[in-house]
Design a protein around this motif. Sequence first.
Motif, PDB file in Angstrom:
ATOM      1  N   MET B   1       6.528  -5.802  -7.621  1.00  0.00           N
ATOM      2  CA  MET B   1       5.141  -5.402  -7.758  1.00  0.00           C
ATOM      3  C   MET B   1       4.935  -4.049  -7.071  1.00  0.00           C
ATOM      4  SD  MET B   1       1.716  -7.574  -7.002  1.00  0.00           S
ATOM      5  CE  MET B   1       2.656  -8.910  -6.363  1.00  0.00           C
ATOM      6  N   SER B   2       4.378  -3.118  -7.787  1.00  0.00           N
ATOM      7  CA  SER B   2       4.167  -1.796  -7.183  1.00  0.00           C
ATOM      8  C   SER B   2       3.024  -1.871  -6.171  1.00  0.00           C
ATOM      9  CB  SER B   2       3.834  -0.774  -8.267  1.00  0.00           C
ATOM     10  OG  SER B   2       2.506  -0.959  -8.671  1.00  0.00           O
ATOM     11  N   THR B   3       2.974  -0.903  -5.315  1.00  0.00           N
ATOM     12  CA  THR B   3       1.933  -0.913  -4.270  1.00  0.00           C
ATOM     13  C   THR B   3       0.536  -0.850  -4.886  1.00  0.00           C
ATOM     14  OG1 THR B   3       3.504   0.508  -3.160  1.00  0.00           O
ATOM     15  CG2 THR B   3       1.433   0.083  -2.027  1.00  0.00           C
ATOM     16  N   THR B   5      -0.508  -1.842  -7.873  1.00  0.00           N
ATOM     17  CA  THR B   5      -0.880  -3.131  -8.456  1.00  0.00           C
ATOM     18  C   THR B   5      -1.280  -4.099  -7.357  1.00  0.00           C
ATOM     19  OG1 THR B   5       1.200  -2.721  -9.586  1.00  0.00           O
ATOM     20  CG2 THR B   5      -0.186  -4.504 -10.428  1.00  0.00           C
ATOM     21  N   TRP B   6      -0.498  -4.082  -6.278  1.00  0.00           N
ATOM     22  CA  TRP B   6      -0.767  -5.018  -5.199  1.00  0.00           C
ATOM     23  C   TRP B   6      -2.153  -4.772  -4.609  1.00  0.00           C
ATOM     24  CZ3 TRP B   6      -2.021  -5.733  -0.151  1.00  0.00           C
ATOM     25  CH2 TRP B   6      -1.732  -7.003   0.377  1.00  0.00           C
ATOM     26  N   LEU B   9      -4.789  -5.915  -7.060  1.00  0.00           N
ATOM     27  CA  LEU B   9      -4.826  -7.378  -7.034  1.00  0.00           C
ATOM     28  C   LEU B   9      -5.523  -7.873  -5.777  1.00  0.00           C
ATOM     29  CD1 LEU B   9      -1.463  -8.870  -8.291  1.00  0.00           C
ATOM     30  CD2 LEU B   9      -3.771  -9.566  -8.919  1.00  0.00           C
ATOM     31  N   ALA B  10      -5.192  -7.221  -4.666  1.00  0.00           N
ATOM     32  CA  ALA B  10      -5.764  -7.651  -3.389  1.00  0.00           C
ATOM     33  C   ALA B  10      -7.277  -7.492  -3.412  1.00  0.00           C
ATOM     34  CB  ALA B  10      -5.171  -6.837  -2.243  1.00  0.00           C
ATOM     35  N   TRP B  13      -8.755 -10.133  -5.516  1.00  0.00           N
ATOM     36  CA  TRP B  13      -8.641 -11.403  -4.804  1.00  0.00           C
ATOM     37  C   TRP B  13      -9.713 -11.526  -3.722  1.00  0.00           C
ATOM     38  CZ3 TRP B  13      -7.235 -16.058  -5.097  1.00  0.00           C
ATOM     39  CH2 TRP B  13      -6.979 -16.830  -3.964  1.00  0.00           C
ATOM     40  N   LEU B 101      -2.673 -14.118  -2.026  1.00  0.00           N
ATOM     41  CA  LEU B 101      -1.857 -12.940  -1.781  1.00  0.00           C
ATOM     42  C   LEU B 101      -1.469 -12.856  -0.318  1.00  0.00           C
ATOM     43  CD1 LEU B 101      -3.542 -10.224  -3.926  1.00  0.00           C
ATOM     44  CD2 LEU B 101      -1.256 -11.147  -4.173  1.00  0.00           C
TER      45      LEU B 101
END
Lengths: 130, 335, 424
Positions: B1-3, B5-6, B9-10, B13, B101
Amino acid sequence: MPRFPLVPALVKNLFKRPLTNPFPAAHLPPSVGDALATPGAIKPPVPMPPGGRARVVYDPASCVGCQMCIKVCPAHAIEFVPGQKKVRLFRGGCIACGQCVEVCAKKSLSMDGQFLLADTNRFSDALVAK
Amino acid sequence: MSTTTWILLAIAWVIGLSLYGVILGLILSGVDRVLVARMQGRIGPPLVQPFYDVAKLFRKQDCMPSGATALVFRFAPVVALAGAVTALLFVPLGGLERAALFLGRGDGILLLYLLLLPGLAMVVGGFASGSPYASIGAQREMLSMVSYELPLACTILTLAWRLARAGVTAPFSLWTLADHPVWAEAGPLGWAGAALLLGVMLLVLPGELGRIPFDAPEAETELAGGLLIEYSGRSLALFELAQAVKTVALSGLMCALFAPWRLSSAWSELPMPVATVFDTLGFIVKSGLFMFAGVSLVRAAVARLRIDDIVRVYWKHLGLAALAGSLLLIVDTWI
Amino acid sequence: MSEKEITFSTTIGPTHPAFKEPIQLSFELHGEEIVAADFVPGQAHRGVEWMGMRRNPVQILYLAERICGICGVTHAMSFARAVEQIAGIEVPRRAHYLRSIACEWERIHSHLLWAGVAAHELGFDSLFYVAWQAREKVLDLMEDFTGSRVHYSTIAIGGVRRDLDDRVRKAMDETLAFYESVFEQLRRAFLEDDTVRLRCVGTGVLTAKEALELCAVGPTARASGIPWDVRQDHPYAAYAEVPVKAVLPDAYTGETHGDVYDRIVVRVFEILQSVQLLHQLLDQLPEGPINACPKPVALLMRLKKATGEAVGMHEAPRGEVSHYVRLAAAEAPLSWKVKASSYSNYMSWVPMLVGEQVADIPIIAASIDPCISCTDRVLVRKGGGSGGASSSGQVLTKADLTRLSVAKTRRLQASAAARAEVVR
């Protein structure tokens, strides 16, 4: 050990019917007067016991204009109409003590047990007996 | 997972989780109000009344007293809500942690500090509002925070210590605590100790949430709302939301420490979405039970305590009870 | 730490959740501790006596009833007793009994109401609901008996207005049985609950000496061990035939402290005492007329001729109430002065509050059962001359007040406009 004597009653209450009455209507009606006239619009309130003091009703036909009711009214809610020799009763100021009803020799004044009298105009027809 | 995307997503979330926390927290508050009303023989408000309240507050004018420190006064509610949401991120919430996450990150000690944040923000906001009632309330809130920390920390430390002794890695992590229920491995003495700690924690809940008997900082009949007296409109609504989210975070903590079982484990081979729904429902039920025992029942059954009595109860009675619980658990591991 | 204590002053009221009516308390605080306390009454003055001086005694009776929102018998009873003394009206025996019955029911209702309010001040809302649910029964009964739930209008000059019929008598027996059945629950909830004890034992102490010096009356004095009760000391109505003994806390707890807890003890056991008195009153109720002057016209004529002055006393649920009336052969009385029980009890707030904590203010203030609208009679400014506010010097007339209100509104409008200017 600390004592909390109310706890058993509280837990028991969880499984009992609540003691309070529901609010007489789901929402505030646009006009209280209309809602009172429409049957079923307002859930019936707890009934008054016999002899409960509430709205004073006036029968001008039998009134002879002796003014005794004015003499005993603590709230100065009754006024004399000189031309007609009758009285006018302002329910907005009435405290429902019932003295005028007792003092009236001709039984022109009586109480009918109605207590839902809310109105926005204190001189409306519902609040002035004449 | 690329930074990137993370991070995206975070963010998603965090927003989703905040909404979940707010909604569940307000429902729990509504359940509390209905239950207390029923215990007192009243019909009580509708279950969704807290939603109406918050919605109404958001539409109301937000007044600030002229003597207030503007920046601090405005910022305190935001910090309170942010603190509560952050605490929520590090708590196992029934089934939801499968997607979490932040799974495995943070631990009990971090959570203790994050749970303090809403209270501290209220203290700062209370002092900043410049009202004498709010100042008295803020002083009381600080005292009561210091007080309930002792039994709270004692409980978490004891439960983590057991795991450390059993050789589990990362014993302070709440996720680890949730994987090793204290009831599963303890003997009769340990059970007694854990039950004592459970009782203590249930009485810490009203302190954390500022409810009767530990609501001296807000004390309606004495301080007329105490540290929240000058807050209105949106700012007050943010405090309410922070309170709701904190309720969920505390329920998560209680479940992780004392009732981590999952509903889905009753059936094997459940597909993941179904299991998540089951576990979330189970979590909501467990939270409701904890809140009933710790908040609703307690606040219906007692009078408000004075601040010196609050300190005495938390340090002396509950502190000693927590220590006794710890001792029982320690003795249990020896035999 | 320096030796000198740093204090700050704050006020509570006139509008504050701790008070159900407007009154202001001011405090010198050292942290949470109260160093000095004072109070400023006068915010609930309505000029009832002024209104009374423009009415005849029959009208005043119902006006007097409305001095207080809770005691529907108290003020009417005191006023009627004063007028009867002046006009020499002998109240029939059955009327005396019916008056006492109304008084005792009112005492039960008032003490339950107080108990609920006290529980609410302690943050114990469940107890508040328990007390008020029990109070509902006496309200329903009084509505049945007198025709109204709070303002009974049952006392008349010369007797009472309504007789007790068999239906209401039966309802009274049922209600008495109800109170006997719930009394134990109420007693345990108020006197044995540990959080209530924690808050009330040793709080707001009024010693017997202070109570005597400050002329405390009613349950406030009795809780400090002063055995005063008008019903016992100067029996009136039917209390001479149904004797009353003042309820003192040491009879139930073994010792007298004069704290808030003792005031709860006195009131809770006065509920029981009233239930027992009601049993006696109902059993001994004599037959006969209920009013010495049933004809209002004749009564009004008789009162119009009466001259003299008298004081009517009555033991209200809160303590002694006295009405001074002076009639001078005229339609309206020459003078009418009301002294409510809270007037005597206010002063005991000061020794009770000093040395206690901020958290105790609501329960101590509530513990004397203050009735602020009963007490606020008139506000006199010392020294006269109100700085040009009034045209006639000391007395502000309606015209003065209107003028001042208009001026204040203008002032507020101007400052609001100025603020709006700044915002723009």
